[in-house]
Motif scaffolding. Structure first.
Motif, PDB file in Angstrom:
ATOM      1  N   TYR A  78       0.876  -1.288  -0.083  1.00  0.00           N
ATOM      2  CA  TYR A  78      -0.420  -0.126   0.198  1.00  0.00           C
ATOM      3  C   TYR A  78       0.902   1.302   0.009  1.00  0.00           C
ATOM      4  O   TYR A  78       0.313   2.594  -0.742  1.00  0.00           O
ATOM      5  CB  TYR A  78      -0.914   0.143   1.084  1.00  0.00           C
ATOM      6  N   GLU A  79       1.667   1.505   0.556  1.00  0.00           N
ATOM      7  CA  GLU A  79       2.881   2.932   1.078  1.00  0.00           C
ATOM      8  C   GLU A  79       3.815   2.646  -0.411  1.00  0.00           C
ATOM      9  O   GLU A  79       3.480   3.442  -0.671  1.00  0.00           O
ATOM     10  CB  GLU A  79       3.478   2.331   2.011  1.00  0.00           C
ATOM     11  N   ALA A  80       3.375   1.524  -0.841  1.00  0.00           N
ATOM     12  CA  ALA A  80       4.742   1.843  -2.633  1.00  0.00           C
ATOM     13  C   ALA A  80       3.403   2.071  -3.497  1.00  0.00           C
ATOM     14  O   ALA A  80       3.971   3.208  -4.196  1.00  0.00           O
ATOM     15  CB  ALA A  80       4.911   0.186  -3.151  1.00  0.00           C
ATOM     16  N   VAL A  81       2.022   1.993  -3.767  1.00  0.00           N
ATOM     17  CA  VAL A  81       1.363   2.140  -4.539  1.00  0.00           C
ATOM     18  C   VAL A  81       0.380   3.148  -4.290  1.00  0.00           C
ATOM     19  O   VAL A  81      -0.516   3.705  -5.365  1.00  0.00           O
ATOM     20  CB  VAL A  81       0.786   1.491  -5.339  1.00  0.00           C
ATOM     21  N   ARG A  82       0.919   3.810  -3.222  1.00  0.00           N
ATOM     22  CA  ARG A  82      -0.623   4.722  -2.410  1.00  0.00           C
ATOM     23  C   ARG A  82      -0.998   5.483  -3.482  1.00  0.00           C
ATOM     24  O   ARG A  82      -1.949   6.677  -4.077  1.00  0.00           O
ATOM     25  CB  ARG A  82       0.086   5.298  -0.789  1.00  0.00           C
ATOM     26  N   ASN A  83       0.118   6.336  -4.252  1.00  0.00           N
ATOM     27  CA  ASN A  83       0.272   7.910  -4.845  1.00  0.00           C
ATOM     28  C   ASN A  83       0.132   7.421  -6.413  1.00  0.00           C
ATOM     29  O   ASN A  83       0.718   8.193  -7.320  1.00  0.00           O
ATOM     30  CB  ASN A  83       1.279   8.633  -4.246  1.00  0.00           C
ATOM     31  N   THR A  84       0.696   6.097  -6.652  1.00  0.00           N
ATOM     32  CA  THR A  84       0.270   5.523  -7.778  1.00  0.00           C
ATOM     33  C   THR A  84      -0.705   5.366  -9.038  1.00  0.00           C
ATOM     34  O   THR A  84      -1.993   4.799  -8.285  1.00  0.00           O
ATOM     35  CB  THR A  84       1.379   3.942  -8.355  1.00  0.00           C
ATOM     36  N   GLY A  85      -0.888   5.946 -10.247  1.00  0.00           N
ATOM     37  CA  GLY A  85      -2.408   6.261 -10.641  1.00  0.00           C
ATOM     38  C   GLY A  85      -2.485   5.245 -11.664  1.00  0.00           C
ATOM     39  O   GLY A  85      -1.738   4.021 -11.816  1.00  0.00           O
ATOM     40  N   SER A  86      -3.724   4.969 -11.944  1.00  0.00           N
ATOM     41  CA  SER A  86      -4.082   3.590 -13.000  1.00  0.00           C
ATOM     42  C   SER A  86      -3.413   3.542 -13.984  1.00  0.00           C
ATOM     43  O   SER A  86      -2.800   4.318 -14.656  1.00  0.00           O
ATOM     44  CB  SER A  86      -5.845   3.677 -13.320  1.00  0.00           C
ATOM     45  N   GLY A  87      -2.682   1.617 -13.730  1.00  0.00           N
ATOM     46  CA  GLY A  87      -2.005   2.104 -15.345  1.00  0.00           C
ATOM     47  C   GLY A  87      -0.675   1.695 -15.433  1.00  0.00           C
ATOM     48  O   GLY A  87       0.139   2.049 -16.179  1.00  0.00           O
ATOM     49  N   GLN A  88      -0.431   2.627 -13.975  1.00  0.00           N
ATOM     50  CA  GLN A  88       1.493   2.695 -13.738  1.00  0.00           C
ATOM     51  C   GLN A  88       1.859   1.945 -13.016  1.00  0.00           C
ATOM     52  O   GLN A  88       1.400   1.468 -11.552  1.00  0.00           O
ATOM     53  CB  GLN A  88       0.945   4.207 -13.319  1.00  0.00           C
ATOM     54  N   VAL A  89       2.826   1.952 -12.560  1.00  0.00           N
ATOM     55  CA  VAL A  89       4.246   0.704 -12.368  1.00  0.00           C
ATOM     56  C   VAL A  89       4.959   1.572 -10.818  1.00  0.00           C
ATOM     57  O   VAL A  89       5.150   2.657 -11.157  1.00  0.00           O
ATOM     58  CB  VAL A  89       5.406   0.412 -12.803  1.00  0.00           C
ATOM     59  N   ALA A  90       4.409   1.415 -10.146  1.00  0.00           N
ATOM     60  CA  ALA A  90       5.527   1.780  -8.544  1.00  0.00           C
ATOM     61  C   ALA A  90       6.639   1.908  -9.066  1.00  0.00           C
ATOM     62  O   ALA A  90       7.790   1.697  -9.261  1.00  0.00           O
ATOM     63  CB  ALA A  90       5.375   0.824  -7.008  1.00  0.00           C
ATOM     64  N   GLY A  91       7.232   3.000  -8.152  1.00  0.00           N
ATOM     65  CA  GLY A  91       8.511   4.369  -8.705  1.00  0.00           C
ATOM     66  C   GLY A  91       9.681   3.357  -8.172  1.00  0.00           C
ATOM     67  O   GLY A  91      10.493   2.960  -9.305  1.00  0.00           O
ATOM     68  N   ALA A  92       9.130   2.201  -7.625  1.00  0.00           N
ATOM     69  CA  ALA A  92      10.150   1.432  -6.950  1.00  0.00           C
ATOM     70  C   ALA A  92      10.485  -0.237  -6.799  1.00  0.00           C
ATOM     71  O   ALA A  92       9.361  -0.522  -6.890  1.00  0.00           O
ATOM     72  CB  ALA A  92      11.029   1.672  -5.657  1.00  0.00           C
ATOM     73  N   VAL A  93      11.213  -0.610  -6.650  1.00  0.00           N
ATOM     74  CA  VAL A  93      11.222  -2.543  -6.246  1.00  0.00           C
ATOM     75  C   VAL A  93      10.677  -2.476  -4.847  1.00  0.00           C
ATOM     76  O   VAL A  93      11.090  -1.691  -4.422  1.00  0.00           O
ATOM     77  CB  VAL A  93      12.764  -3.540  -6.771  1.00  0.00           C
ATOM     78  N   VAL A  94       9.649  -3.364  -4.786  1.00  0.00           N
ATOM     79  CA  VAL A  94       9.612  -3.400  -2.954  1.00  0.00           C
ATOM     80  C   VAL A  94      10.254  -4.411  -2.510  1.00  0.00           C
ATOM     81  O   VAL A  94       9.930  -5.685  -2.766  1.00  0.00           O
ATOM     82  CB  VAL A  94       7.998  -3.298  -2.624  1.00  0.00           C
ATOM     83  N   LYS A  95      11.043  -4.748  -1.256  1.00  0.00           N
ATOM     84  CA  LYS A  95      11.960  -5.918  -0.506  1.00  0.00           C
ATOM     85  C   LYS A  95      10.992  -5.839   0.447  1.00  0.00           C
ATOM     86  O   LYS A  95      10.582  -4.953   1.391  1.00  0.00           O
ATOM     87  CB  LYS A  95      12.742  -4.792  -0.350  1.00  0.00           C
TER      88      LYS A  95
END
Length: 484
Positions: A272-289
């Motif tokens: 959730y923290e990784a995608v909370r500001n990510t729009g539809s059709g967009q990839v999360a900005g960084a790899v999640v560890k």
């Protein structure tokens, strides 16, 4: 194994289980301990690829590591590039071991024997059976013990050094708790506003690159490199679903999964923290560890919560939430499970069929769930009848938690697939509890540390490499594997 946000206490020695199945994560390193006095003497040692401080790495070390990786089924680059990558990895491992030994890190024979005995017990093997499995993998037992000793020494050294670089302030912890409290809304939901201001559901897909938390630096670096490559490809003009399917086809260990529409409280906190500001059709900005590995995430869609979906619990009108941390009311579940791990020789169909058989026995009251877990579960909780203890929201991977939350007390689930394998779940009881401020601070510190660890680790590795004395000899031979 199942926790999505917390340290994984059940995986301390699981890296050995993989070593047995795949004939060893770390290859034998037979380099002599002879101190190299001068460049002239080094060059007279046939097959030396690199001098690392007072030790050295041979071309045979490179060949052995490549052979192990190929035996694991790891997809490797071809030709000269592969040998250079492996050589650099061996250099970093050698530096870490040398520094750890200089700092006085040591594992006694008694302690090593206990680690091996615990490993055998966790995998339901006797000491003799464990030894036989190791030797059947073409690794002598003494060599295995030496590799394990070095891995434990390096892991402890790495943990101490990297932890010392991670600084977490009280302000960071307070901010984390305040955000989480607002998101959880008294533990009931973590709604995110949609365009019309109402609660939202998010459809997230992930490409998951698993890596054991006990794996060495080389395995961690390989998984991170693969994840970064997939992330770059995902940001390009490519279909994410096809990319995930192709990655899973090339490497069966990589898992692709569409999580489906979920309200934010049904997503792992890290996701959730990784995608909370990510729009539809967009990839999360960084790899999640995560403790289980690396995740490449894409938001497929966002939508207002469907009219037929259960609305978030309504709270009485109240003053704006205070930024001062307060106890949070949550529902905890005490559950137990039977786990059949992903492994060669056990297909999804076979695992599902076996668990269905256990489920039917429990439902027919011809067998006790705890007894079956003790006998068949491939998890550290087996000795305790599969009992996982009390779990709160976000403690478990989403597939497991969703299935568990649908069960009534005493009910047994159908087989559930996660990245760790196949599970059968039974809910024992539920309770309302308070997540105390002290527990929240512990959770916040662990979550922030996890977020900062990867960068701190990479910085530390660069420092080690920069301060070490490394001379690569006969680089062409090292790259090609030719004898002099």
């Amino acid at each position: 194994m199942l926790r999505s946000n917390c340290p994984i206490k059940l995986m301390n020695f699981i890296f050995f289980f993989a070593a047995v199945l795949f004939a060893g994560i770390v290859s034998a390193q037979d380099a002599s301990k002879t101190t190299v006095a001068t460049d002239g003497k080094v060059r007279n040692i046939d097959g030396v690829a690199a001098v690392v401080n007072t030790g050295y790495i041979t071309r045979k070390d490179i060949d052995d590591r490549i052979a192990v990786l190929k035996k694991q089924g790891t997809k490797l680059p071809e030709g000269e590039a592969l040998r250079k990558v492996i050589l650099e990895r061996l250099i970093l491992e050698k530096i870490q071991l040398q520094n750890a030994e200089q700092e006085g890190f040591y594992v006694s024979s008694k302690e090593l024997d206990k680690i091996i005995a615990d490993t055998a017990a966790k995998n339901k093997l006797t000491f003799v059976e464990l030894k036989a499995k190791i030797e059947a993998s073409s690794t002598s037992f003494e060599k295995y013990k030496q590799q394990l000793r070095e891995e434990v020494i390096v892991s402890r050294y790495r943990e101490r050094e990297v932890d010392a670089k991670i600084k977490i302030s009280d302000a960071e912890i307070d901010n984390f708790i305040s955000e989480r409290n607002r998101a959880m809304l008294s533990g009931v939901t973590r709604p995110s506003p949609s365009a019309n201001g109402g609660p939202e559901e998010i459809d997230v897909a992930q490409i998951f690159i698993p890596v054991d938390s006990g794996a060495g630096a080389g395995a961690q670096a390989d998984a991170k490199k693969k994840a970064d490559l997939l992330l770059r490809e995902a940001k390009g003009d490519v279909d994410f679903l096809q990319l995930g399917a192709m990655a899973a086809k090339d490497n069966p260990q990589i898992k692709f999964q569409e999580l489906g529409y979920r309200p934010p409280d049904r997503l792992p906190q890290l996701f959730y923290e990784a995608v909370r500001n990510t729009g539809s059709g967009q990839v999360a900005g960084a790899v999640v560890k995560s403790p289980a590995g690396y995740h490449v995430l894409k938001v497929l869609d966002r939508r207002s919560m469907a009219a037929g979906s259960p609305p978030p619990a309504q709270a009485a009108p109240q003053e704006p939430a205070s930024t001062t941390p307060q106890n949070i009311a949550i529902t905890q579940t005490n559950a137990r499970h039977i786990l059949l791990r992903n492994r060669p020789g056990l297909s999804d169909q076979d695992a599902e069929r076996r668990l269905q058989g256990y489920r039917d026995q429990v439902r027919a009251k011809t067998a006790d769930f705890g007894d079956l877990a003790k006998k068949y579960s491939e998890d550290g909780s087996a000795s305790n009848g599969g009992n996982l203890g009390w779990m709160g929201p976000g403690d478990l991977v989403p597939e497991f938690e969703l299935a568990m939350n649908k069960l009534q007390i005493g009910e047994v689930s159908n087989p559930v697939k996660t990245e760790f394998g196949w599970h059968l779940i039974q809910v024992i009881e539920r309770r309302e509890a308070q997540l105390t401020v002290e527990k929240q601070r512990e959770f916040a510190r662990a979550a922030i540390r996890s977020r900062k660890f990867e960068q701190a680790y990479q910085d530390w590795m660069r420092e080690l490499r920069d301060t070490a004395t490394v001379k690569i000899l006969n680089v062409e031979d090292a790259a090609t594997g030719n004898s002099r």
